[in-house]
Design a protein around this motif. Sequence first.
Motif, PDB file in Angstrom:
ATOM      1  N   GLN A  98      31.234 -92.770 -62.054  1.00 33.67           N
ATOM      2  CA  GLN A  98      31.817 -92.555 -63.384  1.00 33.67           C
ATOM      3  C   GLN A  98      31.509 -93.739 -64.295  1.00 33.67           C
ATOM      4  OE1 GLN A  98      35.905 -91.871 -62.356  1.00 33.67           O
ATOM      5  NE2 GLN A  98      35.636 -89.671 -62.029  1.00 33.67           N
ATOM      6  N   GLU A 102      28.208 -91.573 -65.420  1.00 28.06           N
ATOM      7  CA  GLU A 102      28.774 -90.512 -66.254  1.00 28.06           C
ATOM      8  C   GLU A 102      29.213 -91.005 -67.632  1.00 28.06           C
ATOM      9  OE1 GLU A 102      31.902 -86.788 -65.985  1.00 28.06           O
ATOM     10  OE2 GLU A 102      32.253 -88.535 -64.705  1.00 28.06           O
ATOM     11  N   PHE A 110      29.272 -83.281 -63.891  1.00 26.06           N
ATOM     12  CA  PHE A 110      29.192 -84.136 -62.711  1.00 26.06           C
ATOM     13  C   PHE A 110      30.206 -83.605 -61.707  1.00 26.06           C
ATOM     14  CE2 PHE A 110      27.652 -88.625 -61.650  1.00 26.06           C
ATOM     15  CZ  PHE A 110      27.699 -88.392 -60.293  1.00 26.06           C
TER      16      PHE A 110
END
Length: 257
Positions: A98, A102, A110
Amino acid sequence: MVAVTKFFRVDDLLVQIYNSEVEMAQEVAKITQKYLQEVLQRQDTAAVLLATGNSQLKFLDALIELGGINWSRIILFHLDEYLGITANHPASFRRYLQERVEKRVYPQQFHYIEGDALQPVAECDRYTKLLQAQPIDLCCLGVGENGHLAFNDPAVANFQDPYAVKLVKLDLANRQQQVNTGHFPSIDSVPQYAFTVTLPLICSATKIICLAPEERKAQAVKQMLRESISSKYPASILRQQSQATLFLDINSASLLS
């Protein structure tokens, strides 16, 4: 210009060696960028299976900084996660991805393995269905110091695994590696069990890139390339994958003749 110091094949596996981890990461980023651009010219989305760990850090940074990828058309998955660990735990692979991927590129989606799922077996089934819903266009890997791929340690690696995702008990060498690389303060704090994507699912990817830099990986690299192809050396399965490339620096390649 980054130069490959040496390249060769071991069975079906292409091996490329670079002068440094930085040079290796930059070159792999360019290869990955070009490949994903080509995939997105042929189809609407690309599915990518990502690894975590220290071996991926420079590569992921280089790939993101390079640009040129329409991340809104990329669907991401990851290879493994500790059982019972929350998404905000410092060693969580969800947190790793993350923060490092992301939140920086905003992919279309994701899909994460929920390590703290209340029903772990059901979580294996859920993630299996997500992975099998579409072909994996690219799988990014690292190699563990005990030769594992994802959390397929020698004791649980199965080249003909009937499962796509499974729960495994981590071996002592794997857990000690997590301590040595700073992810946990002591071996007692490392979870004993984890979720992992299995070797057949990894090998089903259309393209595989495996990064194994640093001297601490040298013995594992030597075993995967020079010993027999066996679950005793899980990463040796890559020698049967013509779509795979192993990227090394001179330190991780130091024990190869």
